[in-house]
Scaffold this motif. Structure first.
Motif, short mmCIF file in Angstrom:
data_model
loop_
_atom_site.label_atom_id
_atom_site.label_comp_id
_atom_site.label_asym_id
_atom_site.label_seq_id
_atom_site.Cartn_x
_atom_site.Cartn_y
_atom_site.Cartn_z
N LEU A 179 4.22 18.00 -32.00
CA LEU A 179 5.58 18.48 -31.92
C LEU A 179 5.98 18.77 -30.48
O LEU A 179 5.12 19.00 -29.62
CB LEU A 179 5.74 19.75 -32.76
N SER A 180 7.28 18.83 -30.23
CA SER A 180 7.80 19.22 -28.93
C SER A 180 9.05 20.06 -29.15
O SER A 180 9.61 20.10 -30.25
CB SER A 180 8.14 17.99 -28.08
N ALA A 181 9.45 20.78 -28.12
CA ALA A 181 10.64 21.63 -28.22
C ALA A 181 11.51 21.43 -26.99
O ALA A 181 11.01 21.08 -25.92
CB ALA A 181 10.24 23.10 -28.36
N LYS A 241 6.91 11.06 -34.35
CA LYS A 241 6.30 10.49 -35.55
C LYS A 241 5.60 11.59 -36.33
O LYS A 241 4.58 12.12 -35.90
CB LYS A 241 5.26 9.41 -35.18
N LEU A 242 6.13 11.90 -37.48
CA LEU A 242 5.58 12.99 -38.28
C LEU A 242 4.24 12.61 -38.91
O LEU A 242 4.01 11.47 -39.30
CB LEU A 242 6.56 13.37 -39.39
N LEU A 243 3.38 13.63 -39.02
CA LEU A 243 2.11 13.51 -39.72
C LEU A 243 2.17 14.33 -41.00
O LEU A 243 2.98 15.26 -41.10
CB LEU A 243 0.97 14.03 -38.84
N LEU A 244 1.29 14.02 -41.94
CA LEU A 244 1.24 14.82 -43.16
C LEU A 244 0.99 16.30 -42.84
O LEU A 244 1.55 17.19 -43.49
CB LEU A 244 0.13 14.30 -44.09
N VAL A 251 6.34 16.47 -45.54
CA VAL A 251 6.10 15.11 -45.06
C VAL A 251 5.35 14.35 -46.14
O VAL A 251 4.29 14.79 -46.60
CB VAL A 251 5.29 15.11 -43.75
N THR A 252 5.91 13.23 -46.57
CA THR A 252 5.32 12.49 -47.71
C THR A 252 4.70 11.17 -47.27
O THR A 252 4.99 10.67 -46.19
CB THR A 252 6.40 12.21 -48.75
N PRO A 295 9.31 10.91 -44.54
CA PRO A 295 8.08 10.12 -44.67
C PRO A 295 7.23 10.21 -43.41
O PRO A 295 7.74 10.50 -42.30
CB PRO A 295 8.61 8.69 -44.86
N VAL A 296 5.94 9.99 -43.59
CA VAL A 296 5.02 9.93 -42.45
C VAL A 296 5.51 8.89 -41.45
O VAL A 296 5.94 7.80 -41.83
CB VAL A 296 3.59 9.58 -42.93
N GLY A 297 5.45 9.24 -40.17
CA GLY A 297 5.84 8.30 -39.13
C GLY A 297 7.29 8.36 -38.73
O GLY A 297 7.70 7.75 -37.73
N SER A 298 8.08 9.13 -39.47
CA SER A 298 9.51 9.23 -39.14
C SER A 298 9.71 10.32 -38.09
O SER A 298 8.87 11.20 -37.90
CB SER A 298 10.32 9.55 -40.39
N PRO A 299 10.86 10.31 -37.39
CA PRO A 299 11.12 11.35 -36.38
C PRO A 299 11.63 12.64 -37.04
O PRO A 299 12.03 12.64 -38.21
CB PRO A 299 12.21 10.72 -35.52
#
Lengths: 112, 113
Positions: free
Chosen positions: B64-66, B80-83, B112-113, B14-18
């Motif tokens: 994103l980061s690595a 925090k994931l984005l669509l 990402v939902t 989901p959006v906002g999740s790691p």
């Protein structure tokens, strides 16, 4: 900064016909050019590089520095050539020689 | 022989999740490591590359980061994931000191939902 342009997103030919996938690049130095291929359900893999000047699976590509092009050619396309093809460039300068710049890819379909 | 692994193969978040995607290489030492995103119409976009432990170069500023905690381990993360983070993520490696032939992993399909 370097750039790789593949003008055709899709290319469709018939079996036995010649095929040419276009690639143009922009880079002020002396680049290395490559073609990568991704067959259906397989991993992306190197097809050929301009330095080796070899023919792989009947494909050849010549680096034309005057036209800044590296077109991929095959005189007689086969159905098994259907795949996504990416042109890539490596800049031979400083930290840029660790990475490849890819074009957006051309999806080749060879029809029976 | 050298092999490269990525997991998971698919992920729906989901959006906002790691996010944490992992890539490991076997059979080689001190490889160069790369994260790409492959999107239809946008081709193969280099996100990060690393020439050694703890050394990360970012190509595209984004969400994103690595990290490279070990020689043959490369992790792609997000707090925090984005669509717009949806896509197909590819890890690749090349022989240290050279990058012309990169060997790609099987990829992770992130939705990402």
């Amino acid at each position: 900064a370097q750039r790789v342009t593949q003008p055709e997103k899709l290319l469709s030919v018939f079996k036995g016909a010649p095929v040419e996938l276009k690639c143009n690049y922009s880079y002020s130095g002396s680049p290395e050019l490559f073609w990568y291929v991704q067959y259906s359900r397989q991993r992306l893999q190197l097809l050929l590089r301009h330095i080796s000047r070899e023919s792989i699976k009947g494909f050849t590509a010549d680096l034309n520095k005057g036209e800044t092009s590296f077109h991929l050619k095959k005189p007689f396309a086969q159905e098994e050539d259907s795949a996504m093809y990416y042109c890539a460039l490596r800049a031979n300068s400083g930290g840029s020689n660790y990475k490849l710049t890819f074009g957006k890819g051309t999806l080749l379909t060879v029809n029976p | 022989s050298q092999t490269i692994h990525q997991w998971p193969a698919t992920l729906v978040q989901p959006v906002g999740s790691p996010l944490s995607l992992e890539c490991t290489v076997e059979g080689t030492s001190n490889p160069n490591l790369y994260w790409y995103r492959q999107a239809a119409g946008r081709g193969l976009q280099l996100l990060f590359y690393s020439v050694g432990i703890g050394q990360i170069s970012s190509e595209v500023p984004q969400n994103l980061s690595a990290s490279r905690p070990q020689d043959r381990q490369f992790i792609l993360s997000s707090k925090k994931l984005l669509l717009s983070d949806s896509g197909f993520y590819l890890c690749a490696w090349s022989v240290g000191g050279s990058s012309y032939e990169q060997y790609f992993g099987p990829g992770t399909r992130l939705t990402v939902t």
